[in-house]
Design an enzyme around this catalytic site. Structure first.
Site, PDB file in Angstrom:
ATOM      1  N   ASN A  81     -30.729 -19.141  -5.027  1.00 56.91           N
ATOM      2  CA  ASN A  81     -31.430 -19.416  -6.280  1.00 56.91           C
ATOM      3  C   ASN A  81     -31.975 -18.106  -6.819  1.00 56.91           C
ATOM      4  O   ASN A  81     -32.583 -17.322  -6.088  1.00 56.91           O
ATOM      5  CB  ASN A  81     -32.577 -20.405  -6.066  1.00 56.91           C
ATOM      6  CG  ASN A  81     -33.113 -20.931  -7.384  1.00 56.91           C
ATOM      7  OD1 ASN A  81     -32.357 -21.251  -8.290  1.00 56.91           O
ATOM      8  ND2 ASN A  81     -34.435 -21.028  -7.500  1.00 56.91           N
ATOM      9  N   SER A 275     -37.697 -30.624 -21.447  1.00 53.76           N
ATOM     10  CA  SER A 275     -38.669 -29.576 -21.743  1.00 53.76           C
ATOM     11  C   SER A 275     -39.879 -29.686 -20.819  1.00 53.76           C
ATOM     12  O   SER A 275     -40.301 -30.790 -20.478  1.00 53.76           O
ATOM     13  CB  SER A 275     -39.138 -29.690 -23.200  1.00 53.76           C
ATOM     14  OG  SER A 275     -40.178 -28.764 -23.463  1.00 53.76           O
ATOM     15  N   THR A 606     -52.142 -10.648 -11.914  1.00 52.41           N
ATOM     16  CA  THR A 606     -52.004  -9.280 -12.409  1.00 52.41           C
ATOM     17  C   THR A 606     -50.979  -9.224 -13.531  1.00 52.41           C
ATOM     18  O   THR A 606     -50.079 -10.061 -13.621  1.00 52.41           O
ATOM     19  CB  THR A 606     -51.565  -8.329 -11.285  1.00 52.41           C
ATOM     20  OG1 THR A 606     -50.251  -8.693 -10.839  1.00 52.41           O
ATOM     21  CG2 THR A 606     -52.539  -8.385 -10.118  1.00 52.41           C
TER      22      THR A 606
END
Length: 663
Positions: A81, A275, A606
């Site tokens: 993947n 979606s 971050t």
């Protein structure tokens, strides 16, 4: 052909994985490697928006590999993947070539499945087809190499990690994490067929838990159908989006207990009309996508839902998957496929050379396309308008063709010879599709494969989407008539799904009978005709009166949980670091034995922002959003990079911010 689908689906839904023998085991290995790619000035792939170029990193992109091997034989399969928009045919060809150079015939097209999560926030230009590179200003040899070499290294790691393992399986519905963005098309499917399902999207998550015989955790794989589009087109930071965030959470949770060997693969499925953006008006309001100011929150929400369901399934999984490994693979030319009457509503049919309709340019229902307000066509050339098609292609039916792909010279702009692949692991079969199947298309395909394999111990079929190549969408013939985004993007005409069903049935019957499957026509390899027209940081960096890594703006001296702290550094183009093991951003924490790594540019809280100053100057901004529960103490930012000298050498540099205190 689908009249019995209701009864059969109900039966197999109840049976589940019950026939998998308790105690059977496999040999399994896992691996993971970085495939992040150019973080500066590289057009992103997915939203087809020229202004969306990379300008930093939110989370890194990874290839996660899993090798499954029968414990009593040499038969094995590889599942990978990737945090990419798609797997392109050229990528699969090169990965297989490199694996065979190292391992001989052990790995090939037949038993290697490469899949993509479908993030729309990664750099493009790594395909060999014109249509998929046009937005990236052509082919990027450097990004192609990052992707291919990263996948190969992940597989090599998984290969060396193969050892006896127990594989347990669980399945459950995840509700509230998706919705059908093309209900108007979906509702054109036969009412009786729609009535067989509770929802207009496939909400099942199927999960495999992998552990060693002593109980130590190794990894997990799961499949759940949802678009990886929580990050919107205004975003310019590389992001693995919702599935990447779910994998990050799981690996961080288990890794804290067992070390970094645990690998979590959150694979995609038949998500063509699905979606993740569940807010907004279902009754025709196109603005129900996630706005930029909330893209990070929407990604976090969608990813956390998938993570939480995966964690519950992982903890409850107690049914052995079984130890059988098998596979079938065939290349099929979809540009002129002869559809048998069984799959053509009682008549022989034929597919067409690839073409897209005008609605593809308008965009999907949860976000406009190339034009900010959607595209309309004009009968005369006008700025911002596309010419209406002068004629339709009779073979394409109701589709108003705006671009012929399959008849372009010297080569079609998208592949027409595509891979059909079925991989079996115990009671689970994976139908790997080189396209985006809609919800109902995937349901019909699962039915065909399950019908052939259920008498032979397979109780669950999963659609492995975005796998091995990419050829647009696959809508049902009924959905195709609406010519919404998915129908307009179904390349080979209204009988495309029928061609897939017929091909997969042949592959499934071959597996069921234990007979070989003809390899089919060999797809063309376009590696030697690619031209890199997208420069990636070819100019030397400008130092000026500053040193690379010099701090321009220091972080605040004090901060609390919930605050955002940042520092700015004089820096270089991050593309110089391609292929290097480096984090552009690091948060370090002061301990008794010195400054130790605490976070890096793969961590969710971050953000590494890059911006160009003039022709060759660069500034890097490092940001940390301090989450609740952060331990009080002294922290600092560290920025690393590589400078390209006039002589063409790469010189590493490092910069440190002042320390700041989190109270």
């Amino acid at each position: 052909m689908f009249k019995l689908i209701t009864k059969q689906i109900l039966v197999f839904g109840i049976v589940g994985f019950c026939s998998a023998a308790i105690g059977e085991s496999l040999e399994v290995g896992v691996g993971i490697h970085d495939i992040t790619g150019p973080a500066a000035d590289m057009p992103m792939m997915g939203y087809v928006k020229l202004s969306q170029t990379t300008a930093g990193i939110h989370t890194r992109l990874w290839a996660r590999a899993f090798v499954f091997k029968e414990i009593q034989s040499t038969k094995r399969v590889v599942l990978v993947n990737t945090d990419l928009i798609s797997i392109y045919q050229g990528v699969k060809q090169e990965v297989v070539a490199r694996l065979q150079k190292k391992f001989g015939s052990l790995y090939g097209e037949e038993n290697v499945l490469l899949a993509a999560s479908h993030t729309h926030s990664g750099p493009g230009g790594f395909g060999h087809s014109v249509l998929y590179n046009v937005v990236s200003h052509g082919f990027s040899a450097k990004n192609f190499e990052v992707v291919v070499s990263g996948i190969v290294l992940a597989v090599e790691m998984a290969h060396s990690d193969v050892a006896p393992a127990l594989v347990k399986v669980a399945k459950e519905k995840l509700l509230g994490a998706s919705r059908n963005r093309s209900l108007g098309a979906y509702e054109l499917n036969p009412p009786a067929q729609r009535a067989a399902y509770a929802d207009s999207t496939d909400n099942d998550m199927v999960l495999l838990r992998i552990e060693r015989p002593d109980g130590s955790p190794v990894g997990l794989l799961n499949w759940f159908a949802v678009h990886t589009t929580s990050m919107q087109s205004e975003n310019r930071l590389i992001s693995s989006d919702n599935k990447g965030y779910a994998a990050y959470l799981f690996e961080k949770m288990v890794g804290a207990k067992s070390g970094p060997r645990f690998v979590a693969g959150f694979f995609n499925s038949n998500a063509g009309d699905v979606s993740p953006n569940t807010a907004g008006d279902l009754n025709g309001d196109r603005n129900w996508d996630c706005p930029l100011m909330n893209s990070f929150l929407c990604t976090e929400e969608s990813g956390r839902k998938q993570f939480e369901k995966a964690r519950a399934l992982y903890e409850s999984a107690n049914q052995s998957l079984g130890g059988t490994v098998d596979y079938r693979h065939q290349f099929v030319d979809f540009s002129s496929f002869k559809v048998a009457a069984e799959f053509g509503e009682g008549q022989a049919r034929q597919t067409c050379p690839a073409a897209i309709g005008i609605s593809m340019l308008a965009g999907a229902e949860d976000g406009v396309g190339i034009g900010e307000e959607g595209w309309t066509c004009s009968t005369i050339p006008r700025p911002g308008k596309i010419l209406c098609p002068k004629r339709s292609d009779p073979c394409q039916g109701v589709k108003p063709v705006v671009l012929q792909l399959g008849t372009q010279k010297p080569y079609p702009w998208t592949p027409e010879v595509l891979p059909i692949q079925i991989i079996r692991i115990g009671a689970l079969a994976l139908a790997a599709v080189p396209a985006e199947f809609t919800t109902m298309s995937g349901r019909r395909l699962r039915h065909v494969v399950l019908e052939a394999l259920s008498p032979h111990g397979v109780n669950e079929v999963v659609i492995a989407g975005y796998a091995n190549a990419y050829s647009g969408y696959v809508a049902t013939r009924e959905e195709y008539q609406a010519q919404l985004y998915e129908g307009a993007s179904t390349h080979f005409g209204e009988w495309t799904l029928s061609a897939y069903l017929q091909s997969f049935q042949a592959a499934a019957l071959s597996m069921a009978k234990g007979t070989p499957l003809p390899p089919g026509p060999t797809p063309r390899n376009l590696a030697k005709v690619q031209k890199s027209v997208q420069p990636v940081a070819v100019f030397p960096d400008f130092k000026g009166t500053r040193e690379f890594g010099e701090t321009l703006t220091e972080p605040a001296a004090f901060a609390r949980s919930g605050d955002e702290v940042s520092a700015r550094f004089w820096s270089t183009n991050p593309n110089h670091a391609l292929g290097q093991t480096i984090s552009f951003l690091e948060v370090q924490r002061e301990e008794k034995n010195g400054w130790l790594p605490y976070l890096d540019d793969n961590d969710w809280e971050t953000r590494f922002h890059w911006s160009r100053i003039g022709a060759r100057g660069s500034i890097s901004k490092l940001v940390w959003s301090i989450p609740p529960g952060t331990n009080p103490g002294r922290y600092r930012f560290v920025h690393r990079g590589y400078a390209l000298t006039i002589r063409g050498n790469l010189e590493p540099y490092v910069g440190y911010s002042r320390a700041f205190e989190v109270r």
